[in-house]
Scaffold this active site. Structure first.
Site, PDB file in Angstrom:
ATOM      1  N   GLY A   1       2.259  -2.433  -0.433  1.00 54.59           N
ATOM      2  CA  GLY A   1       3.001  -2.624   0.815  1.00 54.59           C
ATOM      3  C   GLY A   1       3.493  -1.306   1.396  1.00 54.59           C
ATOM      4  O   GLY A   1       3.495  -1.115   2.617  1.00 54.59           O
TER       5      GLY A   1
ATOM      6  N   ASP B   1      14.058  -3.472  -6.208  1.00 48.82           N
ATOM      7  CA  ASP B   1      12.854  -3.674  -7.032  1.00 48.82           C
ATOM      8  C   ASP B   1      13.180  -4.024  -8.485  1.00 48.82           C
ATOM      9  O   ASP B   1      12.281  -4.304  -9.272  1.00 48.82           O
ATOM     10  CB  ASP B   1      11.990  -2.401  -7.021  1.00 48.82           C
ATOM     11  CG  ASP B   1      11.342  -2.185  -5.662  1.00 48.82           C
ATOM     12  OD1 ASP B   1      11.207  -3.164  -4.904  1.00 48.82           O
ATOM     13  OD2 ASP B   1      10.959  -1.037  -5.365  1.00 48.82           O
TER      14      ASP B   1
HETATM   15  C1  S3P Z   1       9.815   1.029  -0.863  1.00 46.45           C
HETATM   16  C2  S3P Z   1      10.804   0.270  -0.282  1.00 46.45           C
HETATM   17  C3  S3P Z   1      11.169  -1.067  -0.748  1.00 46.45           C
HETATM   18  C4  S3P Z   1      10.641  -1.344  -2.145  1.00 46.45           C
HETATM   19  C5  S3P Z   1       9.217  -0.909  -2.311  1.00 46.45           C
HETATM   20  C6  S3P Z   1       9.062   0.562  -2.035  1.00 46.45           C
HETATM   21  C7  S3P Z   1       9.515   2.351  -0.307  1.00 46.45           C
HETATM   22  O1  S3P Z   1      10.632  -2.022   0.136  1.00 46.45           O
HETATM   23  O2  S3P Z   1      10.747  -2.711  -2.451  1.00 46.45           O
HETATM   24  O3  S3P Z   1       8.784  -1.171  -3.639  1.00 46.45           O
HETATM   25  O4  S3P Z   1       8.840   3.152  -0.977  1.00 46.45           O
HETATM   26  O5  S3P Z   1       9.964   2.620   0.822  1.00 46.45           O
HETATM   27  P1  S3P Z   1      11.434  -2.477   1.458  1.00 46.45           P
HETATM   28  O6  S3P Z   1      11.648  -1.305   2.284  1.00 46.45           O
HETATM   29  O7  S3P Z   1      10.546  -3.484   2.114  1.00 46.45           O
HETATM   30  O8  S3P Z   1      12.699  -3.103   0.941  1.00 46.45           O
END
Ligand code: S3P
Length: 439
Positions: free
Chosen positions: A99, A320
């Protein structure tokens, strides 16, 4: 990313002892790759996470013409091409399970002269992308998503981006970072305001690459048109990977581990605060700064835990780590209540539902709620867990076996390689009794 299915069989009765350096920080590895690629000059990275997620980011920049040497034992040399130097990839950019890659890259690709198409695995293809495509559209970007606002994303290049002032509806470092990266290409000053503190690695790393940013309270701004200058980045060990060992060492009899060179950026240390509120014995040693990020060795000794109401302000700082924290709660005396964590429902899996199902399978009373969970500490039994291909669910239940009355079998663990490829080796080396098998 891997299609092969891996099952963990974890026996009770193990412990955790010794010194462990867990995998490199995933968030920082992604950002080092992105900013290194867009910088002028050669960026040298050490401690780079050689996990499938950050390797997907690396492969995407290679596909866009960036010469990248390594990774070789965590060392990477990125020959930056400058903010305007990327080239169109020949095919789709496959970001696997990641993601962070998809959300951050949609921002920086919106500012390019060429089109890109971003795809991912089944889990990533279900995750919400409107949270980035909506504000990017306000900046003048053109991105096509599926009817339900998910990947594949077609990012149309050649658009003139304009700065916006954006108040995020959710506390998301990915959305903030996406917009800041788009802001590097926008005319004017792009400002993003977060409703609660989220990880600030993008802001710190932009500064490390000499890009001016302004920060005030919950707002961060960048003005387009400056440049990034190559630098050295020392990626610390990932506190999100260390969290499994923190929980394991807290719940296992006679355990004591030292987790070395862990990033302890205050926007990431919610897990330490939450576990300490539950009675954990966790001490930070050798606190220092490496590459603009605070780092420490973390000593964890077994301690009796008790249930708590998790303070709302700590939720985004531990977002996380809840799969691991839920396991700690299951081993604690009394009730633990989590609220305000609806974001957990749209992670690599629905972590509220999947963790509640798994805890129940082990005999724990766990009640999922819309935005959290209520867990009554109790005795963990043996059982079969479906991790739903979510790396953090698989690792959390591995640690649960340290307190279980019988073996725990965990299905669909291949994606542990997205964030922590050496997990089994390090866990076994520290005293967990486990076996990973294919099929
Ligand atoms: C991350 C932000 C978080 C986290 C993901 C990594 C990042 O997500 O859960 O594992 O590297 O910016 P969200 O920004 O959607 O909360």
């Amino acid at each position: 990313m891997s299609n092969e299915s891996i099952t963990y069989l974890v026996q009770p009765g193990g412990s955790l002892r010794g010194s462990v350096r867990v995998a490199g920080d995933k968030s920082i590895s992604h950002r080092a790759m992105m900013l290194g690629a867009l910088a002028e000059g050669i960026t040298e990275v050490t401690g780079f996470l050689e996990g499938a997620d950050s390797l997907a980011t690396l492969a995407a920049f290679r596909a866009m013409g960036v010469n990248i040497e390594g990774p070789n034992d965590g060392r990477v040399r990125i020959h930056g091409v400058g903010l305007r130097g990327l080239k169109q990839a020949h095919g789709d950019l496959d970001l696997g399970n990641s993601g962070t890659s998809m959300r951050l890259m949609s921002g920086l690709l919106a500012g390019q002269a060429f089109d890109s198409r971003l795809i991912g695995d089944n889990s990533l293809s279900r995750r919400p992308m409107q949270r980035v495509t909506d504000p990017l559209a306000k900046m003048g970007a053109r991105i096509d998503a599926s009817g339900s606002g998910t990947a594949p994303l077609r990012v149309h290049g050649g658009q003139k981006l304009r700065a916006i002032d954006y108040a995020m509806p959710m506390a998301s470092a990915q959305v903030k970072s996406c917009l800041l990266l788009a802001g590097l290409y926008a005319e004017g000053r792009t400002c993003v305001t977060e409703p609660a503190v989220t990880r600030d690695h993008t802001e710190r790393m932009l500064q490390a690459f000499g890009y001016p940013i302004e920060r005030q309270g919950g707002t961060v701004c960048v003005t387009g048109g400056a440049q990034l200058t190559a630098t050295r980045i020392d990626v610390p060990a990932d506190i999100s990977s260390a969290a499994f060992f923190m929980v394991g060492a807290s719940i296992a009899e006679d355990a004591e581990v030292v987790l070395t060179h862990v990033g302890v950026n205050p926007t990431r240390t919610g897990v330490i605060d939450i576990l300490k509120l539950m009675g954990a014995d966790i001490r930070l040693e050798n606190e220092r700064v490496a590459g603009g990020e605070p780092v420490a060795d973390i000593r964890v000794c077994a301690a009796p835990l008790h249930g708590i109401d998790i303070p709302l302000a700590l939720v985004p700082l531990a977002i996380d780590e809840f799969p691991a924290i839920f396991v700690a709660a299951a081993c604690a005396k009394g009730r633990t209540v989590l609220r305000g964590a609806d974001e957990l429902r749209v992670k690599e899996s629905d972590r509220i539902q999947v963790m509640a199902d798994g805890l129940k399978a082990l005999g724990i009373v766990a009640e999922p709620t819309r935005d959290g969970m209520i867990i009554e500490g109790g005795k963990l039994g043996r059982g079969l867990i479906d991790s739903h291909g979510d790396h953090r669910i698989a690792m959390a239940f591995t640690m649960a076996a340290l307190r279980a009355s019988g073996p725990i079998e965990i299905l669909d663990c291949a994606n542990v390689a997205t964030s922590f490829p050496d997990f089994v080796t390090l866990a076994e080396g520290a005293g967990l009794k486990m076996r990973a098998s294919e099929g």
